[in-house]
Design a protein around this motif. Sequence first.
Motif, mmCIF file in Angstrom:
data_model
loop_
_atom_site.group_PDB
_atom_site.id
_atom_site.type_symbol
_atom_site.label_atom_id
_atom_site.label_comp_id
_atom_site.label_asym_id
_atom_site.label_seq_id
_atom_site.Cartn_x
_atom_site.Cartn_y
_atom_site.Cartn_z
ATOM 1 N N LYS B 14 0.821 -1.218 0.000
ATOM 2 C CA LYS B 14 0.000 0.000 0.000
ATOM 3 C C LYS B 14 0.849 1.259 0.000
ATOM 4 C CE LYS B 14 -3.913 -1.747 2.539
ATOM 5 N NZ LYS B 14 -4.016 -2.501 3.765
ATOM 6 N N SER B 15 0.194 2.352 -0.394
ATOM 7 C CA SER B 15 0.738 3.690 -0.132
ATOM 8 C C SER B 15 -0.285 4.368 0.753
ATOM 9 C CB SER B 15 0.818 4.508 -1.420
ATOM 10 O OG SER B 15 2.017 4.298 -2.070
ATOM 11 N N THR B 16 0.133 5.020 1.800
ATOM 12 C CA THR B 16 -0.872 5.582 2.705
ATOM 13 C C THR B 16 -0.852 7.098 2.809
ATOM 14 O OG1 THR B 16 0.623 5.156 4.517
ATOM 15 C CG2 THR B 16 -1.104 3.535 4.156
ATOM 16 N N ASP B 17 0.284 7.731 2.528
ATOM 17 C CA ASP B 17 0.328 9.197 2.620
ATOM 18 C C ASP B 17 0.116 9.776 1.220
ATOM 19 O OD1 ASP B 17 0.684 11.826 3.205
ATOM 20 O OD2 ASP B 17 2.582 11.576 4.254
ATOM 21 N N VAL B 18 -1.029 10.422 1.025
ATOM 22 C CA VAL B 18 -1.427 10.833 -0.321
ATOM 23 C C VAL B 18 -1.688 12.333 -0.367
ATOM 24 C CG1 VAL B 18 -3.082 10.423 -2.175
ATOM 25 C CG2 VAL B 18 -2.546 8.589 -0.582
ATOM 26 N N ARG B 19 -1.162 13.002 -1.377
ATOM 27 C CA ARG B 19 -1.468 14.424 -1.602
ATOM 28 C C ARG B 19 -2.132 14.552 -2.965
ATOM 29 N NH1 ARG B 19 2.315 16.522 2.287
ATOM 30 N NH2 ARG B 19 2.311 14.723 3.660
ATOM 31 N N LEU B 20 -3.233 15.291 -2.956
ATOM 32 C CA LEU B 20 -3.970 15.498 -4.192
ATOM 33 C C LEU B 20 -3.344 16.646 -4.983
ATOM 34 C CD1 LEU B 20 -6.591 14.465 -5.530
ATOM 35 C CD2 LEU B 20 -7.819 16.245 -4.306
ATOM 36 N N ILE B 21 -3.054 16.413 -6.250
ATOM 37 C CA ILE B 21 -2.649 17.505 -7.134
ATOM 38 C C ILE B 21 -3.936 17.941 -7.834
ATOM 39 C CG2 ILE B 21 -1.168 18.211 -9.057
ATOM 40 C CD1 ILE B 21 0.506 17.240 -6.782
ATOM 41 N N LYS B 22 -4.416 19.147 -7.488
ATOM 42 C CA LYS B 22 -5.750 19.513 -7.956
ATOM 43 C C LYS B 22 -5.757 20.095 -9.372
ATOM 44 C CE LYS B 22 -7.215 20.333 -3.259
ATOM 45 N NZ LYS B 22 -7.450 21.338 -2.223
ATOM 46 N N TRP B 23 -4.742 20.885 -9.695
ATOM 47 C CA TRP B 23 -4.701 21.547 -11.001
ATOM 48 C C TRP B 23 -3.293 21.435 -11.567
ATOM 49 C CZ3 TRP B 23 -9.302 23.279 -12.890
ATOM 50 C CH2 TRP B 23 -10.348 23.407 -11.968
ATOM 51 N N ARG B 24 -3.204 21.506 -12.896
ATOM 52 C CA ARG B 24 -1.871 21.335 -13.477
ATOM 53 C C ARG B 24 -0.976 22.543 -13.214
ATOM 54 N NH1 ARG B 24 -4.880 21.823 -18.405
ATOM 55 N NH2 ARG B 24 -4.496 23.798 -19.457
ATOM 56 N N THR B 25 -1.576 23.614 -12.711
ATOM 57 C CA THR B 25 -0.789 24.787 -12.369
ATOM 58 C C THR B 25 -0.267 24.714 -10.920
ATOM 59 O OG1 THR B 25 -2.937 25.771 -11.926
ATOM 60 C CG2 THR B 25 -1.882 26.375 -13.986
ATOM 61 N N ASP B 26 -0.665 23.665 -10.180
ATOM 62 C CA ASP B 26 -0.202 23.522 -8.789
ATOM 63 C C ASP B 26 1.301 23.250 -8.734
ATOM 64 O OD1 ASP B 26 -2.805 23.767 -8.037
ATOM 65 O OD2 ASP B 26 -3.020 21.756 -7.181
ATOM 66 N N LYS B 27 1.862 23.582 -7.576
ATOM 67 C CA LYS B 27 3.261 23.201 -7.325
ATOM 68 C C LYS B 27 3.286 21.799 -6.725
ATOM 69 C CE LYS B 27 5.178 27.737 -6.408
ATOM 70 N NZ LYS B 27 4.546 28.785 -5.620
ATOM 71 N N LEU B 28 4.454 21.187 -6.724
ATOM 72 C CA LEU B 28 4.591 19.923 -6.000
ATOM 73 C C LEU B 28 4.515 20.230 -4.512
ATOM 74 C CD1 LEU B 28 7.523 18.199 -7.925
ATOM 75 C CD2 LEU B 28 5.103 17.607 -8.003
#
Lengths: 245, 435
Positions: B14-28
């Motif tokens: 599994k992977s448990t720590d998840v960050r959503l990238i909402k828009w292609r203009t977002d930063k990492l």
Amino acid sequence: MKKILIIGASSAIAQATARLYCKEGVHFYLIGRNEEKLEIVKDDLITRGAEQVDLDATNPVSLEENESQIKRARQSLGEIDLALIAHGDLPDQKECEASARKTIKALTINSVSVISLATLIAHHLEEQNKGTLVVLSSVAGDRGRASNYVYGAAKSSVSTFLEGLSYRLNGTGVSVITVKPGFVDTPMTEEFEKGWLWTQPETIALGIKKAIEKQKSVVYLPWFWRWIMRVIKIIPRTIFKRLSL
Amino acid sequence: MQKNLTSWGLTGQKSTDVRLIKWRTDKLPEIKDGRSLLPYGNGRSYGDSCLNKDGVSLDTRSLNHLISFDPKTHILRSEPGVLLADLLKNFVHKGWFLPVTPGTKYITVGGAIANDVHGKNHHRRGSFGNHVIRLALLRSNGKTVICSRTQHSDLFFATIGGLGLTGLIVWADIMLMPIDAPCLNVETMKFETLDDFFELSKQSEWEYEYTVAWLDCASKDLSGRGIFMRANHCTRLQDSNNDQISKSKKLPFNLPSFIVNNFTSKIFNAVYYNAHPPGVLEQTLCYEKFFYPLDKLKNWNRLYGKKGLFQYQCVVPVEQGKKTIETLLEEVLKSGFASPLAVLKVFGEIKSKGLMSFPRHGVTLAMDFPNSGTALLRLFDRLDSIVANAGGAVYPAKDARMSAEHFREFFPQVDKFKHYVDPAFSSTFWQRVMG
């Protein structure tokens, strides 16, 4: 559906719904506060087959702007076949409890501005004697819960307003549809742990399209929420207060 | 955000720590404790190449916008979280198709590039990466690098088949393929031996866009019998009512693990083989039925029960192809394990663009097995040795267990590749084979 107005157009459910209407001849007018995001949505809809997409990067929550926003939409679209109000924000319940100002803000975003825009759009639809107004409410408005009654109160007022509005417009060519989604996996609910009751925005969008085709007045999405809420509504207060909902 | 992201094999990783990238203009997202990042698409890789258990997964599902399409150049610009299913829904009825498609439409564009996926037309069109014209890569230094065959080409070739390790793809230009109709003329026929399979492949190479074979690898003598399938797109709109997209069903729970076992696999294979009529069966099939029969049951991986499944896919050079496949099948037979589903295909000579691409001229064999613990893993190790000796490779997208030594033998170019890996990116797979 040829002329479509969407408010809160960069929300996940609004985007998924708009995609279902992309075909030749369809003209969208999108209102939302972030221009960069609206541009992304515009390119997406055009690439998926929409004929024309006009943008209005203004904040739907700014009440003093609502009148001019709808005026501009009318000018651009001419007639409005379908209007979808989808903006909103899940407030932090704990912060709202501690601050009247935050509570009022949450109510302005999720209720007052929605009712303001719905009133203005309803005038226009009534004038043209046709068209459909679809508003995203929520199952959260069906009963007050300790864990999110501010959001619930906002949605409850929206649902009640729309119910009355639909009776007023009964007999005209205008229909009003109240959409009550359950748990939807969108950026708005990013922080929630998702269980088996959660649904993707694409599923909600399909339900909205179907409700429009069938001219339903209230639709729970997915369908099983109608039954869940029916049960939740009949639980007596004495028991309800002991449930940590 | 805490979540449980899994891979298709469901073998417990599994992977448990998840960050959503909402828009292609977002930063990492900034990760203060130095843990690594890895983009996650739709989780259809079988093993651990799409997981990042000690780091952070970047959920790219919201990057599902199309950006532009130019019918003159055939070029579609798309965000990486767009599912192939979504592309098909939008473009097939307008006369466009994916130049290369794997056996499921539920993978993302980003995943197709990161694994340089292949399909039944490899002999004609190479792999997915051969049709990627340009891409924008967001690196952890905050810079977006636009790369193509001529611009930052090293990074471009490293990203194709680069397992998501070179940065986050924020958009990609893909060349679609024009088609006349959304259906295919399909011919299926039985073959008795591997020799027959190679003969049929050779014969069909020039005249058929798509070729693939199902191999009965559960039969007692393992003669190398199976069913060969070849197809071309229909040239005009015929049987257009075949075109209806049927609704897929979902399995509401895992079946008990004992349902798919060696015995039932053998029965299934025997029935499937014997049910095919003699001679050549000609059919017109809608593209859904031809390319994505397994997608009908949306989560067929749960047929294998709680313990999940492994898929073993390798490619071996064509010169020793028949002999190596025979050796592999003998080894499987000796082990007593039976695969309910095995697929055989000859890859053509078109070179994959990716530095780390799996497809290469040769013959590829893919076998599914229910997870039956260490004895099965030991079998895979023995298969790895056979593949390594033959100069072949095992497919990372399907892998959950290959050793670091074998990985290096399969992909000696990894020493060059690692220089293009973004310093902030890693995966469970990468740590396993490079750690």
